[in-house]
Design an enzyme around this catalytic site. Sequence first.
Site, PDB file in Angstrom:
ATOM      1  N   LYS A 182      27.242 105.370  58.762  1.00 39.97           N
ATOM      2  CA  LYS A 182      26.107 104.452  58.860  1.00 39.97           C
ATOM      3  C   LYS A 182      24.894 105.204  59.368  1.00 39.97           C
ATOM      4  O   LYS A 182      25.017 106.116  60.203  1.00 39.97           O
ATOM      5  CB  LYS A 182      26.429 103.294  59.813  1.00 39.97           C
ATOM      6  N   GLU A 215      17.970  92.197  71.457  1.00 42.68           N
ATOM      7  CA  GLU A 215      19.144  93.016  71.781  1.00 42.68           C
ATOM      8  C   GLU A 215      19.094  93.572  73.196  1.00 42.68           C
ATOM      9  O   GLU A 215      18.216  94.353  73.535  1.00 42.68           O
ATOM     10  CB  GLU A 215      19.284  94.171  70.786  1.00 42.68           C
TER      11      GLU A 215
END
Length: 430
Positions: A191, A236
């Site tokens: 990723k 976040e």
Amino acid sequence: MSQTDGAAQAVNARLVVRTVAVDETEPLIPRADPRHPLVWMRRGEGIVGLGEVVRIETTGATRVEDAAAAWTSLAALAEIDDRVGLPGTGLVAFGAIAFADESEATSVLIVPELVMGRRDGRAWVTRISLDPVDEATDASGSADAVAVLPEPAPKRQVPRVAFTPGSLPPDAYESAVAEAVRRIDADELEKVVLARQLVGELHEDAGLRATINRLAEDYPDTWVFAVDGLIGASPETLVRVDHGTVSARVLAGTASRGAGEASDRERALALAASEKDRAEHALAVESAVKRLAPHTARLDTSPEPFTLQLPNLWHLATDLKGTLGDGSSSLDLVRAVHPTAAVAGTPRRIALRAIAELEGFDRGRYAGPVGWIDGDGDGEWAIALRCAQVDADGTVTAYAGCGIVHDSVPADELAETVMKFRPIVEAFGG
């Protein structure tokens, strides 16, 4: 690089700090400095700072540990009288850390002269000054003197900024995503998170307070922040430390909101069931657990990812909570976990190299840690997302990125960045 002069000087400073309870500090954001706001808010609670007593600046690969060392020394010398004892009282510094080791952006901890805060229905004021104390900043004076608040400014319209693509325009971004997928398919990495920029010009430097207020009104469940020109609304939580407990919230996997209630529900369910998004999310959670676990006596995670609803999109989310096992400060944990797979990729070292090659620009403080730390080392830090950096010359650079995995589609990832730009673009009148 080692500590800058600012960090070294801060080690020798002696601060006098006084926190007293007040009846109310609301509204907080309208009391912030319109040109140099210091803000940390969520759901109407948090802290706002005014002025600057000490600034710690660091750069390079050791920027976080240098800042942590300077802060520990500064806090050890401080004379603190905290009559409230809540998170955000006593000695605090607002911080913003550059994303990359090689970034030209400085990382900063800023100790304000005045801090106004509210939490759990209680409000306070903190005054901080250098010793010897002068008459203008007498932190050891009467409680009435400490508690004097600046008047809130009247509400005003947000300044308008016209944004245009930055150094990675839409077609180039799609090409970068395609190249990232090729590398993933070749098993070079699992990723990588790729970002792009929008750039504009701010002509009203006194209007940032209105921009932050807009973010707080539109995105109340995010961390709304302003530190040294970096402003945004991040969903976040990178790490939070409070009296020996540690917590974090990991986000990875995104879907747009539906047009109606039924459509919206369908999109949330589709996100929760998406193999692509769940795989991306699992990598981010694994990364966070791996880096936090060595510092905790116990660390628990949500049994399953849950869908987090924001005004403009859905996220897959996992909460982590544990007990600190080694006495680390919040900045020590920031150093341990940054950059997470949610903003870099997996494996981290290879992903960071791919980011530098495929994005081709300095992220500055975007996707870096932003938050605050107190005299005991406790604090709250988010990842600087849905944000923009406002430079002294009025240049505004906004950022948005996406996690690229095996089955990412370039056009879809570009569309996701458009969604993620929306909070900051609208906050500037777009």
